[in-house]
Scaffold this motif. Structure first.
Motif, PDB file in Angstrom:
ATOM      1  N   MET A  72     -26.835  -8.896  12.651  1.00  0.00           N
ATOM      2  CA  MET A  72     -25.687  -9.686  13.041  1.00  0.00           C
ATOM      3  C   MET A  72     -24.894  -9.025  14.169  1.00  0.00           C
ATOM      4  O   MET A  72     -24.252  -9.722  14.938  1.00  0.00           O
ATOM      5  N   ILE A  73     -24.963  -7.722  14.277  1.00  0.00           N
ATOM      6  CA  ILE A  73     -24.201  -7.010  15.295  1.00  0.00           C
ATOM      7  C   ILE A  73     -24.754  -7.307  16.690  1.00  0.00           C
ATOM      8  O   ILE A  73     -23.979  -7.546  17.619  1.00  0.00           O
ATOM      9  N   ILE A  74     -26.064  -7.325  16.844  1.00  0.00           N
ATOM     10  CA  ILE A  74     -26.667  -7.556  18.162  1.00  0.00           C
ATOM     11  C   ILE A  74     -26.344  -8.963  18.681  1.00  0.00           C
ATOM     12  O   ILE A  74     -25.906  -9.097  19.831  1.00  0.00           O
ATOM     13  N   PRO A  75     -26.529 -10.036  17.879  1.00  0.00           N
ATOM     14  CA  PRO A  75     -26.144 -11.360  18.402  1.00  0.00           C
ATOM     15  C   PRO A  75     -24.653 -11.450  18.732  1.00  0.00           C
ATOM     16  O   PRO A  75     -24.268 -12.079  19.723  1.00  0.00           O
ATOM     17  N   PHE A  76     -23.815 -10.811  17.921  1.00  0.00           N
ATOM     18  CA  PHE A  76     -22.376 -10.839  18.190  1.00  0.00           C
ATOM     19  C   PHE A  76     -22.069 -10.125  19.503  1.00  0.00           C
ATOM     20  O   PHE A  76     -21.294 -10.627  20.320  1.00  0.00           O
ATOM     21  N   ALA A  77     -22.682  -8.968  19.722  1.00  0.00           N
ATOM     22  CA  ALA A  77     -22.451  -8.213  20.963  1.00  0.00           C
ATOM     23  C   ALA A  77     -22.953  -9.017  22.163  1.00  0.00           C
ATOM     24  O   ALA A  77     -22.278  -9.082  23.198  1.00  0.00           O
ATOM     25  N   TYR A  78     -24.135  -9.631  22.023  1.00  0.00           N
ATOM     26  CA  TYR A  78     -24.667 -10.428  23.127  1.00  0.00           C
ATOM     27  C   TYR A  78     -23.764 -11.627  23.411  1.00  0.00           C
ATOM     28  O   TYR A  78     -23.491 -11.939  24.567  1.00  0.00           O
ATOM     29  N   ALA A  79     -23.295 -12.295  22.366  1.00  0.00           N
ATOM     30  CA  ALA A  79     -22.409 -13.453  22.539  1.00  0.00           C
ATOM     31  C   ALA A  79     -21.112 -13.017  23.224  1.00  0.00           C
ATOM     32  O   ALA A  79     -20.618 -13.702  24.122  1.00  0.00           O
ATOM     33  N   PHE A  80     -20.588 -11.878  22.804  1.00  0.00           N
ATOM     34  CA  PHE A  80     -19.362 -11.362  23.420  1.00  0.00           C
ATOM     35  C   PHE A  80     -19.583 -11.090  24.911  1.00  0.00           C
ATOM     36  O   PHE A  80     -18.778 -11.486  25.750  1.00  0.00           O
ATOM     37  N   TYR A  81     -20.718 -10.454  25.234  1.00  0.00           N
ATOM     38  CA  TYR A  81     -21.035 -10.148  26.627  1.00  0.00           C
ATOM     39  C   TYR A  81     -21.197 -11.434  27.439  1.00  0.00           C
ATOM     40  O   TYR A  81     -20.665 -11.564  28.542  1.00  0.00           O
ATOM     41  N   MET A  82     -21.905 -12.417  26.891  1.00  0.00           N
ATOM     42  CA  MET A  82     -22.139 -13.687  27.576  1.00  0.00           C
ATOM     43  C   MET A  82     -20.813 -14.423  27.813  1.00  0.00           C
ATOM     44  O   MET A  82     -20.528 -14.886  28.913  1.00  0.00           O
ATOM     45  N   VAL A  83     -20.022 -14.529  26.789  1.00  0.00           N
ATOM     46  CA  VAL A  83     -18.748 -15.245  26.904  1.00  0.00           C
ATOM     47  C   VAL A  83     -17.812 -14.527  27.870  1.00  0.00           C
ATOM     48  O   VAL A  83     -17.114 -15.167  28.662  1.00  0.00           O
ATOM     49  N   TYR A  84     -17.809 -13.209  27.839  1.00  0.00           N
ATOM     50  CA  TYR A  84     -16.982 -12.448  28.769  1.00  0.00           C
ATOM     51  C   TYR A  84     -17.355 -12.792  30.214  1.00  0.00           C
ATOM     52  O   TYR A  84     -16.489 -13.046  31.045  1.00  0.00           O
ATOM     53  N   ASN A  85     -18.643 -12.822  30.519  1.00  0.00           N
ATOM     54  CA  ASN A  85     -19.091 -13.148  31.875  1.00  0.00           C
ATOM     55  C   ASN A  85     -18.758 -14.593  32.248  1.00  0.00           C
ATOM     56  O   ASN A  85     -18.373 -14.877  33.383  1.00  0.00           O
ATOM     57  N   ILE A  86     -18.876 -15.498  31.320  1.00  0.00           N
ATOM     58  CA  ILE A  86     -18.538 -16.898  31.590  1.00  0.00           C
ATOM     59  C   ILE A  86     -17.033 -17.024  31.845  1.00  0.00           C
ATOM     60  O   ILE A  86     -16.615 -17.692  32.792  1.00  0.00           O
ATOM     61  N   LEU A  87     -16.225 -16.397  31.019  1.00  0.00           N
ATOM     62  CA  LEU A  87     -14.774 -16.461  31.214  1.00  0.00           C
ATOM     63  C   LEU A  87     -14.361 -15.807  32.532  1.00  0.00           C
ATOM     64  O   LEU A  87     -13.460 -16.294  33.216  1.00  0.00           O
ATOM     65  N   TRP A  88     -15.031 -14.720  32.898  1.00  0.00           N
ATOM     66  CA  TRP A  88     -14.750 -14.073  34.176  1.00  0.00           C
ATOM     67  C   TRP A  88     -15.086 -15.033  35.317  1.00  0.00           C
ATOM     68  O   TRP A  88     -14.335 -15.137  36.287  1.00  0.00           O
ATOM     69  N   GLY A  89     -16.213 -15.748  35.209  1.00  0.00           N
ATOM     70  CA  GLY A  89     -16.593 -16.729  36.228  1.00  0.00           C
ATOM     71  C   GLY A  89     -15.584 -17.863  36.335  1.00  0.00           C
ATOM     72  O   GLY A  89     -15.235 -18.300  37.438  1.00  0.00           O
ATOM     73  N   ILE A  90     -15.099 -18.342  35.189  1.00  0.00           N
ATOM     74  CA  ILE A  90     -14.076 -19.402  35.193  1.00  0.00           C
ATOM     75  C   ILE A  90     -12.811 -18.897  35.871  1.00  0.00           C
ATOM     76  O   ILE A  90     -12.216 -19.591  36.690  1.00  0.00           O
ATOM     77  N   ARG A  91     -12.428 -17.681  35.557  1.00  0.00           N
ATOM     78  CA  ARG A  91     -11.212 -17.109  36.152  1.00  0.00           C
ATOM     79  C   ARG A  91     -11.351 -16.983  37.669  1.00  0.00           C
ATOM     80  O   ARG A  91     -10.426 -17.284  38.411  1.00  0.00           O
ATOM     81  N   GLN A  92     -12.532 -16.557  38.142  1.00  0.00           N
ATOM     82  CA  GLN A  92     -12.761 -16.438  39.573  1.00  0.00           C
ATOM     83  C   GLN A  92     -12.727 -17.806  40.248  1.00  0.00           C
ATOM     84  O   GLN A  92     -12.202 -17.960  41.339  1.00  0.00           O
ATOM     85  N   ARG A  93     -13.278 -18.801  39.583  1.00  0.00           N
ATOM     86  CA  ARG A  93     -13.331 -20.161  40.159  1.00  0.00           C
ATOM     87  C   ARG A  93     -11.933 -20.734  40.346  1.00  0.00           C
ATOM     88  O   ARG A  93     -11.663 -21.402  41.331  1.00  0.00           O
ATOM     89  N   TYR A  94     -11.044 -20.506  39.406  1.00  0.00           N
ATOM     90  CA  TYR A  94      -9.715 -21.109  39.448  1.00  0.00           C
ATOM     91  C   TYR A  94      -8.631 -20.136  39.903  1.00  0.00           C
ATOM     92  O   TYR A  94      -7.450 -20.439  39.804  1.00  0.00           O
ATOM     93  N   LYS A  95      -9.018 -18.975  40.410  1.00  0.00           N
ATOM     94  CA  LYS A  95      -8.045 -17.955  40.788  1.00  0.00           C
ATOM     95  C   LYS A  95      -7.107 -18.425  41.904  1.00  0.00           C
ATOM     96  O   LYS A  95      -5.913 -18.202  41.835  1.00  0.00           O
ATOM     97  N   ASN A  96      -7.631 -19.090  42.910  1.00  0.00           N
ATOM     98  CA  ASN A  96      -6.824 -19.469  44.059  1.00  0.00           C
ATOM     99  C   ASN A  96      -6.383 -20.922  44.022  1.00  0.00           C
ATOM    100  O   ASN A  96      -5.862 -21.435  44.981  1.00  0.00           O
ATOM    101  N   ARG A  97      -6.593 -21.593  42.924  1.00  0.00           N
ATOM    102  CA  ARG A  97      -6.223 -22.998  42.827  1.00  0.00           C
ATOM    103  C   ARG A  97      -5.146 -23.179  41.771  1.00  0.00           C
ATOM    104  O   ARG A  97      -4.977 -22.361  40.884  1.00  0.00           O
ATOM    105  N   LYS A  98      -4.450 -24.288  41.856  1.00  0.00           N
ATOM    106  CA  LYS A  98      -3.406 -24.575  40.884  1.00  0.00           C
ATOM    107  C   LYS A  98      -3.952 -25.455  39.762  1.00  0.00           C
ATOM    108  O   LYS A  98      -3.216 -26.193  39.145  1.00  0.00           O
ATOM    109  N   ALA A  99      -5.244 -25.364  39.507  1.00  0.00           N
ATOM    110  CA  ALA A  99      -5.882 -26.209  38.508  1.00  0.00           C
ATOM    111  C   ALA A  99      -5.907 -25.493  37.162  1.00  0.00           C
ATOM    112  O   ALA A  99      -6.955 -25.289  36.575  1.00  0.00           O
ATOM    113  N   SER A 100      -4.749 -25.113  36.664  1.00  0.00           N
ATOM    114  CA  SER A 100      -4.706 -24.376  35.401  1.00  0.00           C
ATOM    115  C   SER A 100      -5.186 -25.252  34.243  1.00  0.00           C
ATOM    116  O   SER A 100      -5.772 -24.746  33.290  1.00  0.00           O
TER     117      SER A 100
END
Length: 170
Positions: A1-29
């Motif tokens: 259970m630890i490995i899938p949780f760690a992988y999910a955390f890593y995947m979601v972190y990268n996705i959230l980072w991508g979302i943040r980069q996409r909307y960083k310069n826009r007012k589309a909060s």
């Protein structure tokens, strides 16, 4: 259970980072918040598996995220098509000089900066622009630097290309 949780955390972190980069310069909060909500079920999958929730619950969570992303896609597509339609209407009703001035205003240029931009477009050098507008060459240079900064360009050709692209694609 630890490995899938760690992988999910890593995947979601990268996705959230991508979302943040996409909307960083826009007012589309609102779009950013919806994107985070759409990704949240995937972050919770290991937790849901650990809690042994039903498959129906997992399906509802994950498909809800897909529905949110689909909604955002269609909304953004409609928004882009509206802008294209406005541009087409503008092109049909205005001459090229008026369109140029409108696009310059859209970049946040002042009236004087627009005048200077129009003279640059015609091919005037700084001294000729200063003579035409009764200002010093140094003042023209300062205006040009401000125009470059607002347009995000480094030279006159780049500036004119950016304004022309905005006329065609904005």
């Amino acid at each position: 259970m630890i490995i899938p949780f760690a992988y999910a955390f890593y995947m979601v972190y990268n996705i959230l980072w991508g979302i943040r980069q996409r909307y960083k310069n826009r007012k589309a909060s609102f779009d950013a918040i919806l994107s985070y909500i759409a990704v949240a079920p995937w972050a919770l999958m290991p937790l849901l598996a650990y809690l042994q929730v039903t498959q129906l619950t997992e399906v509802l969570f994950t498909n809800g995220g897909f529905l949110i992303i689909t909604f955002l896609f269609f909304r953004n597509m409609i928004e882009e098509n509206r802008k294209d339609l406005e541009t087409l209407d503008l092109i049909q009703t205005k001459n090229e000089e008026e369109i140029f001035a409108i696009r310059c205003k859209g970049m946040g240029l002042t009236k004087r900066e627009i005048q200077i931009c129009q003279l640059v477009r015609v091919g005037y050098i700084y001294k000729e622009i200063g003579d035409a507008l009764n200002i010093s060459e140094r003042t023209v240079n300062k205006h040009i630097q401000n125009i470059f900064k607002k347009a995000g360009s480094n030279n006159k050709l780049d500036l004119l290309n950016k304004i022309s692209r905005r006329v065609k694609s904005a």
